[in-house]
Design an enzyme around this catalytic site. Structure first.
Site, short mmCIF file in Angstrom:
data_model
loop_
_atom_site.label_atom_id
_atom_site.label_comp_id
_atom_site.label_asym_id
_atom_site.label_seq_id
_atom_site.Cartn_x
_atom_site.Cartn_y
_atom_site.Cartn_z
N ASP A 175 0.77 -1.21 -0.14
CA ASP A 175 0.09 -0.25 0.18
C ASP A 175 0.74 1.28 -0.07
OD1 ASP A 175 0.57 -0.78 2.66
OD2 ASP A 175 -0.39 1.26 3.33
N TYR A 270 10.91 5.57 1.48
CA TYR A 270 11.42 4.53 2.20
C TYR A 270 12.88 4.42 1.93
CZ TYR A 270 7.86 2.06 4.77
OH TYR A 270 7.14 1.74 5.76
#
Length: 447
Positions: A175, A270
Site C-alpha cells: 500500500d 523509504y
C-alpha cells in the site's frame, strides 16, 4: 448496495486479529456495489487477539448488510473452504517481535525499521513459513482462490513465493505507493490520486516515479519534483502538528534530500533508510521505537473502539475509519473478479520488463489486471544509479531466501553484510547473533 445482477464473492482475511482488519472490513462494506460479498471470514492462529475484534466486526457487517455471512475462526479448513479471495496480512511474532527487530539493530547504530535493514531481514525469515502455510491451506481447500498478499516484508515474502510456490495464485502488493500518490495529488492540486496517471519502477519500498500525468496527458513530474526539492512531500506551512505523529512528518520532509540525488524522478520515501541511514539512526530513540508507538497508540485505540462497539451493540458514531491501503485491495479484487484491466503497481517477477535488470528479481512495476491475473508493462532500461542500488538490495533479499531454504547462517550473515544499512561484517555478525536468540522458535535453525 449490492448489485443483484452481479455474482457475490466470499473472502477470508488471513491475519484477522490485525488492527487493520476493521479498516478493511469498512472498505469492503463501502464497495459492495463494485464487489458484492456473500461471506466474510476472519482467520488467525491467535484466537484471543482475533476475539477482541470479531464481535465489533460482526456488528459492522450486520448493520451494513445482514445478508453477508460472517465467520471468525482459528480452523484453516473452515477459513479457506469455498472462498474466492484471501486478503493476507499476517504478522508472525506480532508487535513484540517487531519491537526487537527495531531495537536490536539500533543498539549497534544501525537502522531499526520493520522492513528495512537487519530488522526487515529478521522479519522476512520469520514471515516466509507463515505465508507459505497459508498458501498451502488456500490451495488445499479453495484452489481457484486468489491470495492478495500484503504481508510484510513484501519483497522477501514475494521472493519466497516465487521460489517455493511458483504456480500459486498469489499476487504480492504493497500500500506504500498509495500513500505517496495521495501526497502527490495533494501537492499537484487534485482531489484524488486516481485523477493522475503514474509510471514507476523499483522494488518494494525501493523505487522511483518516472512520470505523473494529468487526465489530459500533461506531464506534471517536473512540477512535483520542483516542489519536493523545496518542501519534500509536505505542504508549505505544514508542521508535525498536521501529521498523526512526528515520524510521518519527518519522512515527508526527508524526501527533499532523497530527490536531490536524482531530480529527474520522484522517489519512494523509504529510500531514506538506505541512502541516509546515519540520519535515520540519529533521529531514532533506541528505547522507544515505532513498535512502541503502535502498541501505545493504534492498538489501544482500535481494540478500545471495538470493545466499545461490542458493548454498545451498535457501531453508530464509531471512530473506526477506512484506511488508504484498504482501497487498493478492493481495486485489485474487483479487477480480478470483473476483468476490468485496471493498471496497478504489483510485485512481480521481472522477466524482462526492466530490460537491463535481473530477470528473476521481484520488482514493483505497473501491471494490467484482469480475470486471469496480471500482465506487467514494459519499463525499458533504467539508469545506472537506480540499477546499482536495486541490484544490491535484490541480492540481499535473495540471500535471505537462500538462508531460509538452506538453514544457512552464512547466507544470512552475507545478507546482513551486503545491506546498505549495515556498515561492516563485524556489525552484521553481532546483530545476527543477537537476532538468532531473539527469534528462537520462529526462525529455522541456522548452521
Amino acid at each position: 448496495m449490492k448489485d443483484a445482477g452481479k455474482k457475490s464473492f466470499s473472502v477470508v482475511i488471513a491475519g484477522g486479529g490485525s488492527t487493520y482488519t476493521p479498516e478493511i472490513i469498512l472498505m469492503l462494506l463501502a464497495n459492495l456495489d463494485r464487489l458484492p460479498l456473500c461471506c466474510i471470514k476472519l482467520y488467525d492462529n491467535d484466537g484471543e487477539r482475533q476475539g477482541l475484534l470479531a464481535p465489533a466486526v460482526k456488528i459492522l457487517i450486520e448493520e451494513r448488510d445482514p445478508s453477508i455471512e460472517f465467520v471468525a475462526t482459528t480452523d484453516p479448513e473452515i477459513a479457506y473452504t469455498d472462498v474466492d479471495f484471501c486478503l493476507a496480512h499476517i504478522r508472525v511474532g506480532k508487535l513484540p517481535m517487531r519491537e526487537l527487530d527495531e531495537k536490536i539493530p539500533l543498539k549497534y547504530g544501525v537502522v531499526g525499521q520493520e522492513t528495512c535493514g537487519p530488522g526487515g531481514l529478521a522479519y522476512g525469515l520469520r514471515s516466509i513459513p507463515g505465508v507459505i502455510e497459508n498458501i498451502d491451506y488456500m490451495e488445499k481447500y479453495s484452489p481457484n482462490c486468489w491470495m492478495l498478499n500484503y504481508s510484510n516484508p513484501a519483497a522477501i515474502v514475494a521472493e519466497a513465493c516465487r521460489r517455493l510456490r511458483p504456480n500459486s495464485r498469489v499476487i504480492n502488493i504493497c500500500d506504500m505507493p498509495i500513500g505517496l500518490e495521495d501526497s502527490f495529488a495533494r501537492i499537484l492540486g487534485f482531489q484524488s490520486r486516481k485523477q493522475l496517471d503514474y509510471r514507476y519502477f523499483g522494488l518494494n519500498h525501493f523505487g522511483w516515479y518516472t512520470s505523473v500525468k494529468d487526465p489530459e496527458g500533461n506531464e506534471l513530474l517536473p512540477k512535483l519534483v520542483g516542489h519536493e526539492l523545496k518542501y519534500g512531500n509536505t505542504m508549505p506551512g505544514e508542521s508535525m502538528d498536521d501529521y498523526t505523529d512526528h515520524t510521518w512528518y519527518d519522512t515527508a520532509l526527508k524526501v527533499k534530500d532523497i530527490v536531490s540525488l536524482d531530480p529527474s524522478m520522484a522517489p519512494n520515501s523509504y529510500l531514506q533508510y538506505y541512502l541516509f541511514p546515519d540520519d535515520m539512526v540519529a533521529h531514532s530513540d533506541p528505547h522507544y521505537t515505532r513498535a512502541n508507538m503502535v502498541m501505545d497508540g493504534r492498538e489501544k485505540r482500535v481494540f478500545g473502539e471495538c470493545a466499545r462497539i461490542a458493548e454498545a451493540g451498535t457501531a453508530a458514531g464509531t471512530t473506526l475509519k477506512i484506511g488508504i491501503h484498504a482501497e487498493f485491495i478492493v481495486d485489485l479484487a474487483t479487477a480480478l473478479a470483473f476483468n476490468t484491466h485496471e493498471r496497478m503497481l504489483l510485485i512481480v517477477p521481472n522477466n524482462g520488463a526492466i530490460e537491463n535488470f535481473d530477470p528473476e528479481a521481484m520488482v514493483e512495476i505497473p501491471c494490467v489486471v484482469g480475470k486471469d491475473g496480471y500482465e506487467p508493462l514494459s519499463i525499458g532500461k533504467i539508469p545506472t544509479f537506480q540499477k546499482g542500488l536495486m541490484y544490491e538490495q535484490v541480492c540481499v533479499e535473495k540471500l535471505v531466501a537462500d538462508a531460509y531454504e538452506q538453514h544457512s547462517y552464512l547466507k544470512m550473515l552475507q545478507a546482513m553484510t551486503l545491506s546498505k544499512t549495515v556498515p561492516s561484517a563485524n556489525v552484521a555478525k553481532k546483530i545476527l547473533d543477537e537476532l538468532i536468540v531473539a527469534n528462537e522458535g520462529y526462525w529455522p535453525e541456522l548452521h
